[in-house]
Design a protein around this motif. Structure first.
Motif, PDB file in Angstrom:
ATOM      1  N   ALA A   1      -2.154   1.205   2.898  1.00 22.00           N
ATOM      2  CA  ALA A   1      -2.256  -0.065   2.184  1.00 22.00           C
ATOM      3  C   ALA A   1      -3.615  -0.222   1.523  1.00 22.00           C
ATOM      4  N   LYS A   2      -4.632   0.424   2.074  1.00 24.11           N
ATOM      5  CA  LYS A   2      -5.981   0.307   1.537  1.00 24.11           C
ATOM      6  C   LYS A   2      -6.360   1.469   0.631  1.00 24.11           C
ATOM      7  N   LEU A   3      -5.490   2.464   0.478  1.00 25.69           N
ATOM      8  CA  LEU A   3      -5.815   3.656  -0.284  1.00 25.69           C
ATOM      9  C   LEU A   3      -4.963   3.736  -1.543  1.00 25.69           C
ATOM     10  N   GLN A   4      -5.591   3.868  -2.686  1.00 28.86           N
ATOM     11  CA  GLN A   4      -4.884   3.966  -3.947  1.00 28.86           C
ATOM     12  C   GLN A   4      -5.452   5.132  -4.745  1.00 28.86           C
ATOM     13  N   HIS A   5      -4.662   6.175  -4.912  1.00 28.79           N
ATOM     14  CA  HIS A   5      -5.095   7.350  -5.674  1.00 28.79           C
ATOM     15  C   HIS A   5      -3.853   8.049  -6.196  1.00 28.79           C
ATOM     16  N   ARG A   6      -3.978   8.674  -7.342  1.00 33.55           N
ATOM     17  CA  ARG A   6      -2.817   9.310  -7.963  1.00 33.55           C
ATOM     18  C   ARG A   6      -2.285  10.472  -7.131  1.00 33.55           C
ATOM     19  N   ASN A   7      -3.091  10.992  -6.212  1.00 33.64           N
ATOM     20  CA  ASN A   7      -2.647  12.095  -5.362  1.00 33.64           C
ATOM     21  C   ASN A   7      -2.365  11.665  -3.928  1.00 33.64           C
ATOM     22  N   LEU A   8      -2.131  10.359  -3.727  1.00 37.11           N
ATOM     23  CA  LEU A   8      -1.676   9.830  -2.444  1.00 37.11           C
ATOM     24  C   LEU A   8      -0.385   9.065  -2.678  1.00 37.11           C
ATOM     25  N   VAL A   9       0.558   9.192  -1.765  1.00 33.72           N
ATOM     26  CA  VAL A   9       1.812   8.471  -1.893  1.00 33.72           C
ATOM     27  C   VAL A   9       1.546   6.979  -1.720  1.00 33.72           C
ATOM     28  N   ARG A  10       2.322   6.142  -2.406  1.00 31.30           N
ATOM     29  CA  ARG A  10       2.115   4.699  -2.359  1.00 31.30           C
ATOM     30  C   ARG A  10       3.053   4.041  -1.354  1.00 31.30           C
TER      31      ARG A  10
ATOM     32  N   TYR B   1       9.667   6.598  -4.114  1.00 32.37           N
ATOM     33  CA  TYR B   1      10.517   7.774  -3.898  1.00 32.37           C
ATOM     34  C   TYR B   1      10.026   8.934  -4.753  1.00 32.37           C
ATOM     35  N   MET B   2       9.868  10.081  -4.121  1.00 37.29           N
ATOM     36  CA  MET B   2       9.423  11.267  -4.825  1.00 37.29           C
ATOM     37  C   MET B   2      10.625  12.126  -5.220  1.00 37.29           C
ATOM     38  N   THR B   3      10.826  12.235  -6.517  1.00 40.97           N
ATOM     39  CA  THR B   3      12.022  12.898  -7.047  1.00 40.97           C
ATOM     40  C   THR B   3      12.153  14.336  -6.569  1.00 40.97           C
ATOM     41  N   ASN B   4      11.042  15.044  -6.481  1.00 38.05           N
ATOM     42  CA  ASN B   4      11.090  16.477  -6.179  1.00 38.05           C
ATOM     43  C   ASN B   4      10.771  16.813  -4.728  1.00 38.05           C
ATOM     44  N   ALA B   5      10.954  15.829  -3.852  1.00 38.39           N
ATOM     45  CA  ALA B   5      10.829  16.053  -2.413  1.00 38.39           C
ATOM     46  C   ALA B   5       9.435  16.564  -2.050  1.00 38.39           C
ATOM     47  N   SER B   6       9.366  17.422  -1.051  1.00 38.63           N
ATOM     48  CA  SER B   6       8.075  17.888  -0.550  1.00 38.63           C
ATOM     49  C   SER B   6       7.795  19.321  -1.002  1.00 38.63           C
ATOM     50  N   LEU B   7       6.532  19.718  -0.896  1.00 42.95           N
ATOM     51  CA  LEU B   7       6.112  21.034  -1.358  1.00 42.95           C
ATOM     52  C   LEU B   7       6.827  22.151  -0.607  1.00 42.95           C
ATOM     53  N   ASP B   8       7.010  22.000   0.708  1.00 42.29           N
ATOM     54  CA  ASP B   8       7.660  23.065   1.477  1.00 42.29           C
ATOM     55  C   ASP B   8       9.096  23.285   1.049  1.00 42.29           C
TER      56      ASP B   8
ATOM     57  N   LEU C   1       6.049  15.704  -4.120  1.00 40.08           N
ATOM     58  CA  LEU C   1       5.956  16.029  -5.546  1.00 40.08           C
ATOM     59  C   LEU C   1       6.729  14.995  -6.350  1.00 40.08           C
ATOM     60  N   ASP C   2       6.064  14.398  -7.340  1.00 42.39           N
ATOM     61  CA  ASP C   2       6.745  13.395  -8.161  1.00 42.39           C
ATOM     62  C   ASP C   2       7.574  14.065  -9.240  1.00 42.39           C
ATOM     63  N   ASP C   3       8.084  13.281 -10.187  1.00 45.80           N
ATOM     64  CA  ASP C   3       8.981  13.844 -11.193  1.00 45.80           C
ATOM     65  C   ASP C   3       8.284  14.811 -12.136  1.00 45.80           C
TER      66      ASP C   3
ATOM     67  N   PRO D   1       1.184  16.532  -7.023  1.00 43.99           N
ATOM     68  CA  PRO D   1       1.196  16.426  -5.558  1.00 43.99           C
ATOM     69  C   PRO D   1       0.663  15.082  -5.078  1.00 43.99           C
ATOM     70  N   LYS D   2       1.254  14.564  -4.008  1.00 46.68           N
ATOM     71  CA  LYS D   2       0.818  13.311  -3.400  1.00 46.68           C
ATOM     72  C   LYS D   2       0.816  13.490  -1.884  1.00 46.68           C
ATOM     73  N   ILE D   3      -0.350  13.342  -1.290  1.00 44.48           N
ATOM     74  CA  ILE D   3      -0.480  13.479   0.163  1.00 44.48           C
ATOM     75  C   ILE D   3       0.216  12.298   0.832  1.00 44.48           C
ATOM     76  N   SER D   4       1.011  12.571   1.858  1.00 45.19           N
ATOM     77  CA  SER D   4       1.763  11.518   2.532  1.00 45.19           C
ATOM     78  C   SER D   4       1.561  11.603   4.041  1.00 45.19           C
ATOM     79  N   ASP D   5       2.186  10.666   4.739  1.00 44.98           N
ATOM     80  CA  ASP D   5       2.255  10.638   6.195  1.00 44.98           C
ATOM     81  C   ASP D   5       0.889  10.520   6.851  1.00 44.98           C
ATOM     82  N   PHE D   6       0.425   9.282   7.020  1.00 48.17           N
ATOM     83  CA  PHE D   6      -0.867   9.001   7.621  1.00 48.17           C
ATOM     84  C   PHE D   6      -0.726   8.529   9.071  1.00 48.17           C
ATOM     85  N   GLY D   7       0.343   8.960   9.713  1.00 47.49           N
ATOM     86  CA  GLY D   7       0.591   8.529  11.081  1.00 47.49           C
ATOM     87  C   GLY D   7      -0.462   8.988  12.075  1.00 47.49           C
TER      88      GLY D   7
END
Length: 671
Positions: free
Chosen positions: A402-411, A428-435, A486-488, A492-498
């Protein structure tokens, strides 16, 4: 007594406003519903202390008044002092379909941001989707202002010239209804363009104008449409005194009491004429009234449950606020402004969490694909009741993203905490994950070298933001291919900050007894001693870079013909001067050899055993961007980062085309 009454209109505003907020008009760096401002009509000047004091008083009064009025008011401060030149006149006006809490929220945001966007100006105007705020050193109340104006149009074109003509006639009818027939200075309605298409429009004036002034302003805005927007399906033209809007979806929150909601001709044609049609309409009206009553009761219940959260500007209710979380000390971090989405909206968007909408499942719980009423795709993470670590991860996600906004981080778009549910809503990321692409023999062929290099750069910039450029110094602790989305456009967008942790000012590393992460990506000092720092993420990044280059997983690399880990194999071919043997064979015809060698070099620098030897992410970004920089010689990487236990198998669950990937938790024991 008024505070205890059911404000159904405000509740409806909340639900619809939230849905509309998913259709932003500007970039994510701006406020969610910011439209524009006019700071250019006056030059920057040094404001007197008296003027600043009166300006602050005006903005404060407007902000507080918006919570109790019907969406409009104006006031002035300092104009009763003889000979004073510090008078300030201020006005706010919320859209006619917005009132109460959300009017106040919009006006409060405008009051705060106008001072930032238009600093040291004696007059300014700021527009939002749902309100406008203006102030000046001159009395503008009741004056018609048609310049400056602002316009926005959608990407779709109108179907025919006939629509342009019908649309203009329809908008003129709304102007007439707003200024002549109802005298309310705003009106909204829809009409049937054809048997299958329907269009909607809204007009509104600042409510300090007369009917004649309102008509003058709206006609002036309508006259601007042919020059900017008439060939577009959706558009809006605004000025300080009025706005007009036209689109193919219901963008407003309420119909006018006097307006009728026409049933599309395709439905009418199916009904029999005469008394049966009338009975059907009456029956539908009764059913609608019953449904409305039931929904009102539900909203009253929902409002009571979330009242504490709504009083804090849509933040998380106090009962689940993160203030007890000991790793972060600042109040700003503990009160993230995360919109709260109703559970009913999530259920509708995911078809009641149907199996068909399920994207995958992991330690946190299942992930679903959803579609909002406006057509926007979302990814929904639902905390599983059986998830032991999910509650803490939920707090981390809300706290950090919620406090992080960057084009390479998931929103993170919203969360839901209704009926014991803990739900996170992401873009939603159209192209799923890198793996999903990188480790599939067929799909990896779509990842040419140019694209892989772009992904390497993007991940590095995202990590640099987390470590050095964000409001918090954040250590991700679980960077891996499945947590890069990966977006459309394959950005790349880093996700999962658990598993993420933040550092206080001056803190460089921390220690934990609970080592959690993913086997194959963990730095040795973290796996063995529980020590983590920015260099822990650098290690994970280095592993990821090597994976991107060779197209194989580090954790399973020993199963290949090489019989050893990816990092050690990369070290051996580097020492032998045969770096290109590490490269994915599908890249042979499209790669730039010098770039591949440099990336392998950087990857090896990042996975060195001693954390002090690894570069920072700022250095990595510079190394990637420079063709002339001399890189230091890497030392041998760590031989082992621990042993995976049986618990790891239980946390790795099946996944389909994941858009938001769940944390894989591994218990690591030293050898």
């Amino acid at each position: 007594m008024e505070g205890k009454q059911l404000n159904v209109r405000s509740i409806y505003s909340f639900i619809f406003l939230f849905l509309l907020s998913f259709k932003p008009l500007v970039t994510e760096a701006q406020s969610p519903n910011y439209v524009g401002d006019d700071c250019n009509s006056t030059t920057t000047t040094s404001l007197s202390s008296a003027y600043k004091a009166n300006l602050n008083s005006v903005l404060s009064w407007l902000s507080s008044d918006a919570a109790t009025s019907k969406g409009y008011n104006h006031n002035s401060f300092g104009n009763n002092t003889p000979g004073a030149d510090a008078a300030v006149y201020g006005l706010y006006d919320c859209r006619g379909d917005v009132s109460g809490y959300f009017c106040q929220f919009c006006v409060s945001t405008a009051s705060r941001e106008v001072l930032q966007r238009c600093s040291n100006r004696v007059s300014a105007i700021i527009w939002y989707d749902f309100c406008i705020l203006r102030y000046s050193n001159e009395n503008f109340f009741g004056n018609v202002t048609v310049d400056p104006s602002w316009n926005h149009s959608g990407p779709k074109n109108v179907s025919s010239v006939e629509e342009i003509q019908k649309g203009e006639g329809f908008m003129r009818s709304l102007i007439r209804k707003a200024t002549v027939e109802t005298n309310q200075l705003y009106y909204m309605d829809g009409f049937n363009l054809s048997s299958t298409q329907r269009r909607y429009g809204m007009v509104q004036c600042s409510r300090d104008l007369t009917n004649e002034g309102c008509s003058q302003c709206l006609e002036a805005m309508l006259a601007k449409v042919p020059k900017c927007c008439e060939h577009k399906l959706g558009w809006q033209v605004s000025t300080a005194s009025c706005l007009i809007k036209y689109d193919d979806y219901i963008f407003y929150l309420f119909h006018n009491p006097a307006s009728s909601v026409s049933v599309p001709d395709t439905q009418i044609a199916k009904q029999r004429s005469g008394s049966k049609a009338k009975l059907l309409i009456i029956g539908l009206s009764v059913l609608g009234a019953v449904a409305l009553l039931c929904f009102s009761v539900y909203c009253f219940w929902f409002r009571k449950r979330t009242r504490s959260g709504r009083k804090t500007g849509g933040r998380i209710p106090d009962t689940i606020r993160l203030s007890s979380y000991h790793n972060v000390q600042t109040d700003e971090t503990l009160n993230p402004d995360v919109p709260i989405i109703p559970l009913n909206t999530i259920l509708q968007s995911t078809d009641n969490f149907s199996e068909a909408s399920k994207l995958g499942e992991g330690g946190f719980g299942p992930v679903y694909k959803g579609t909002l009423p406006d057509g926007r795709k979302i990814a929904v993470k639902r905390l599983s009741e059986s998830s032991g670590q999910g509650s803490e991860e939920f707090k981390n996600e809300v706290m950090f993203i919620a406090k992080l906004q960057h084009r390479n981080l998931v929103r993170l778009l919203a969360c839901c905490l209704e009926e014991k549910e803990k739900i996170l809503v992401y873009e939603y990321m159209t192209n799923a994950s890198l793996d999903f692409h990188l480790f599939d023999e067929r799909k990896k062929r779509q990842l040419d070298w140019k694209l892989r290099l772009s992904i390497i750069h993007g991940i590095a910039k995202g990590l640099l933001y987390l470590h050095e450029d964000s409001r918090l110094k954040v250590i991700h602790r679980d960077l891996k291919a499945s947590n890069v989305l990966l977006d459309d456009e394959m950005n790349p967008k880093i996700s999962d900050f658990g598993l993420a942790r933040s550092f206080e000012k001056g803190q460089n590393q921390a220690n934990t007894r609970r080592v959690m992460g993913t086997y194959g990506y963990m730095a040795p000092e973290y796996a063995m001693e529980g020590l983590f720092s920015v260099k822990s993420d650098v290690f994970s990044y280095g592993v990821l870079v090597l994976e991107i280059i060779c197209g194989k997983k580090n954790s399973g690399f020993y199963l290949s013909e090489c019989g050893q880990s990816l990092t050690l194999y990369a070290w051996k071919v580097w020492c032998a001067g045969k770096c290109l043997e590490l490269m994915d064979p599908v890249l042979e015809e499209c790669c730039v050899e010098s770039e591949v060698v440099k990336c392998i070099h950087i990857g090896l620098l990042c996975v060195q055993e001693d954390a002090a030897d690894r570069p920072t992410m700022s250095t990595v970004v510079v190394m990637l961007a420079s063709d002339m920089m001399s890189l230091p010689k890497p030392n041998q990487p760590a031989f082992s980062v621990g042993r995976m236990t049986l618990d790891d198998a239980s946390t790795s669950k099946s996944s389909k085309n994941l858009s938001i990937n769940d944390v894989t938790v591994s218990n690591i024991f030293p050898r």
